[in-house]
Design a protein around this motif. Sequence first.
Motif, PDB file in Angstrom:
ATOM      1  N   GLU A   1      32.341 107.178  71.654  1.00 24.79           N
ATOM      2  CA  GLU A   1      32.589 108.546  72.116  1.00 24.79           C
ATOM      3  C   GLU A   1      31.993 108.783  73.505  1.00 24.79           C
ATOM      4  O   GLU A   1      31.453 109.857  73.799  1.00 24.79           O
ATOM      5  CB  GLU A   1      32.046 109.561  71.108  1.00 24.79           C
ATOM      6  N   GLY A   2      32.084 107.753  74.344  1.00 24.85           N
ATOM      7  CA  GLY A   2      31.641 107.879  75.720  1.00 24.85           C
ATOM      8  C   GLY A   2      30.152 107.727  75.931  1.00 24.85           C
ATOM      9  O   GLY A   2      29.680 107.780  77.076  1.00 24.85           O
ATOM     10  N   ILE A   3      29.387 107.525  74.866  1.00 20.27           N
ATOM     11  CA  ILE A   3      27.929 107.365  74.990  1.00 20.27           C
ATOM     12  C   ILE A   3      27.581 105.888  74.807  1.00 20.27           C
ATOM     13  O   ILE A   3      27.827 105.319  73.743  1.00 20.27           O
ATOM     14  CB  ILE A   3      27.176 108.207  73.949  1.00 20.27           C
ATOM     15  N   PRO A   4      27.030 105.237  75.822  1.00 17.41           N
ATOM     16  CA  PRO A   4      26.716 103.803  75.723  1.00 17.41           C
ATOM     17  C   PRO A   4      25.642 103.525  74.686  1.00 17.41           C
ATOM     18  O   PRO A   4      24.771 104.358  74.426  1.00 17.41           O
ATOM     19  CB  PRO A   4      26.211 103.453  77.132  1.00 17.41           C
ATOM     20  N   PHE A   5      25.727 102.339  74.095  1.00 16.54           N
ATOM     21  CA  PHE A   5      24.659 101.885  73.211  1.00 16.54           C
ATOM     22  C   PHE A   5      23.425 101.578  74.060  1.00 16.54           C
ATOM     23  O   PHE A   5      23.532 100.951  75.110  1.00 16.54           O
ATOM     24  CB  PHE A   5      25.057 100.614  72.457  1.00 16.54           C
ATOM     25  N   ARG A   6      22.266 101.999  73.588  1.00 22.22           N
ATOM     26  CA  ARG A   6      21.025 101.663  74.277  1.00 22.22           C
ATOM     27  C   ARG A   6      20.236 100.602  73.524  1.00 22.22           C
ATOM     28  O   ARG A   6      19.383  99.928  74.101  1.00 22.22           O
ATOM     29  CB  ARG A   6      20.142 102.911  74.439  1.00 22.22           C
ATOM     30  N   CYS A   7      20.521 100.476  72.220  1.00 20.34           N
ATOM     31  CA  CYS A   7      19.753  99.503  71.420  1.00 20.34           C
ATOM     32  C   CYS A   7      20.580  99.077  70.211  1.00 20.34           C
ATOM     33  O   CYS A   7      20.285  99.449  69.075  1.00 20.34           O
ATOM     34  CB  CYS A   7      18.425 100.110  70.986  1.00 20.34           C
ATOM     35  N   THR A   8      21.651  98.309  70.459  1.00 23.38           N
ATOM     36  CA  THR A   8      22.465  97.789  69.360  1.00 23.38           C
ATOM     37  C   THR A   8      21.567  96.915  68.494  1.00 23.38           C
ATOM     38  O   THR A   8      20.924  95.996  68.983  1.00 23.38           O
ATOM     39  CB  THR A   8      23.644  96.967  69.895  1.00 23.38           C
ATOM     40  N   ASN A   9      21.509  97.184  67.180  1.00 26.51           N
ATOM     41  CA  ASN A   9      20.397  96.644  66.402  1.00 26.51           C
ATOM     42  C   ASN A   9      20.780  95.677  65.292  1.00 26.51           C
ATOM     43  O   ASN A   9      20.376  94.525  65.297  1.00 26.51           O
ATOM     44  CB  ASN A   9      19.576  97.803  65.830  1.00 26.51           C
ATOM     45  N   ASP A  10      21.534  96.142  64.297  1.00 25.54           N
ATOM     46  CA  ASP A  10      21.828  95.271  63.160  1.00 25.54           C
ATOM     47  C   ASP A  10      23.253  95.515  62.692  1.00 25.54           C
ATOM     48  O   ASP A  10      23.911  96.473  63.119  1.00 25.54           O
ATOM     49  CB  ASP A  10      20.827  95.511  62.028  1.00 25.54           C
ATOM     50  N   LEU A  11      23.731  94.656  61.785  1.00 29.52           N
ATOM     51  CA  LEU A  11      25.143  94.717  61.409  1.00 29.52           C
ATOM     52  C   LEU A  11      25.409  93.988  60.104  1.00 29.52           C
ATOM     53  O   LEU A  11      24.602  93.182  59.646  1.00 29.52           O
ATOM     54  CB  LEU A  11      26.008  94.116  62.516  1.00 29.52           C
ATOM     55  N   ASP A  12      26.562  94.283  59.527  1.00 33.27           N
ATOM     56  CA  ASP A  12      27.101  93.528  58.398  1.00 33.27           C
ATOM     57  C   ASP A  12      28.617  93.641  58.482  1.00 33.27           C
ATOM     58  O   ASP A  12      29.161  94.516  59.176  1.00 33.27           O
ATOM     59  CB  ASP A  12      26.582  94.068  57.060  1.00 33.27           C
ATOM     60  N   ILE A  13      29.307  92.746  57.782  1.00 32.38           N
ATOM     61  CA  ILE A  13      30.769  92.712  57.824  1.00 32.38           C
ATOM     62  C   ILE A  13      31.319  92.891  56.412  1.00 32.38           C
ATOM     63  O   ILE A  13      30.908  92.190  55.482  1.00 32.38           O
ATOM     64  CB  ILE A  13      31.278  91.388  58.430  1.00 32.38           C
ATOM     65  N   ALA A  14      32.258  93.823  56.262  1.00 39.99           N
ATOM     66  CA  ALA A  14      32.881  94.080  54.968  1.00 39.99           C
ATOM     67  C   ALA A  14      33.969  93.048  54.696  1.00 39.99           C
ATOM     68  O   ALA A  14      34.395  92.295  55.579  1.00 39.99           O
ATOM     69  CB  ALA A  14      33.470  95.493  54.949  1.00 39.99           C
ATOM     70  N   ALA A  15      34.454  93.031  53.471  1.00 40.49           N
ATOM     71  CA  ALA A  15      35.478  92.075  53.066  1.00 40.49           C
ATOM     72  C   ALA A  15      36.772  92.248  53.855  1.00 40.49           C
ATOM     73  O   ALA A  15      37.508  91.272  54.070  1.00 40.49           O
ATOM     74  CB  ALA A  15      35.756  92.221  51.566  1.00 40.49           C
TER      75      ALA A  15
END
Length: 357
Positions: A140-154
């Motif tokens: 939404e036009g706001i940059p990430f400042r601290c992309t942190n963690d993640l997971d992936i769904a099926a």
Amino acid sequence: MKRTIFRSLISIVALLIGYMLAWPVPINPAAWTPSPAPELTGVYAQNSELSRIERLKVDGFAPEDVAIDGQDRIYCGTEDGRIFRFQADGARPEVFANTQGRPLGLIFDRNGNLIVADAIKGLLSISPDAAVLVLSTEAEGIPFRCTNDLDIAADGTIYFTDASYKYPLTRLKDDVLEHQPNGRFMSYDPRTKETRILLRDLYFANGVAVSPDQSFVLVNDTSSYRVRRFWLTGPKQGQSDIFIDNLPGFPDGISSNGRDTFWVALVNRRDAALDSILPHPFMRKVVWRMPSFMQPNIKRYAFALALDSNGKVIQNLQDPSTQCFAQIANVVEHKGMLYFGSIGEHAIGRMRVPNAK
């Protein structure tokens, strides 16, 4: 002469007091009163289970997360941007890739690409031949400042966090002292390349884990000592609630073993001094002005919890010793072993999964 020295000292003291009480600060603290920290008794009783961790040394610092590929090779990223790969037996670490940023969360997708939450570069995909592709850097036009963690769904959807849209990782303490809802939880669809914000107003949004039945996603609300649940299906679809609250430490990473257990890494125990000033914004401004060694800081302690699908603690693993594998940031279960990332070690950790208690 004595009067001159005395007046000089008075002036210096006055300047110091003025600085401590009135110097402008870059944070805007909000009052928050946490519940009393739980004692290390009962389900949180102190133990030395994590003293059995074996260290797999890496030529870098703070390998926050661990990912394992289809050949059981072990990957971790260090603070200088390098991603290391160990053989399945933990031997012969080599540099697999370099994001030129700060890789935090790691996980493989169904095509063998290593998907990376990089605190500086954003959401990345690294192919098996180590080519780095940027997937997303803003929402939404706001940059990430601290992309942190993640997971992936099926279905391939990537769920991830931007810990703070206001402060970078190097200013983590500013975000904690401010205690404003600067964190976001998002999804990225590889098919449409669309990034959507699913939850706002998180307090240092951190670890992410999709449930084995794909009905919800867990996200760690680190500075609020809790884990939130975002519903993907069912009557509560699109809504969130609290999965577990008032933890005895700061929840960093969280992962699912794909069956019946979520592993939560508590990177640090609760700090009584920090809890005492959280209701008082002015005091936090004073603390911000203090030298770092006088501020609340991470202490050496090893702490991880296993939760069932209802948020109940089913295993409690600790090591309070000064030789502990400290500041555990992630726990990943794979083929009967636990692998540990850390923000305080030059190694990843490994030990057998203890029997459920």
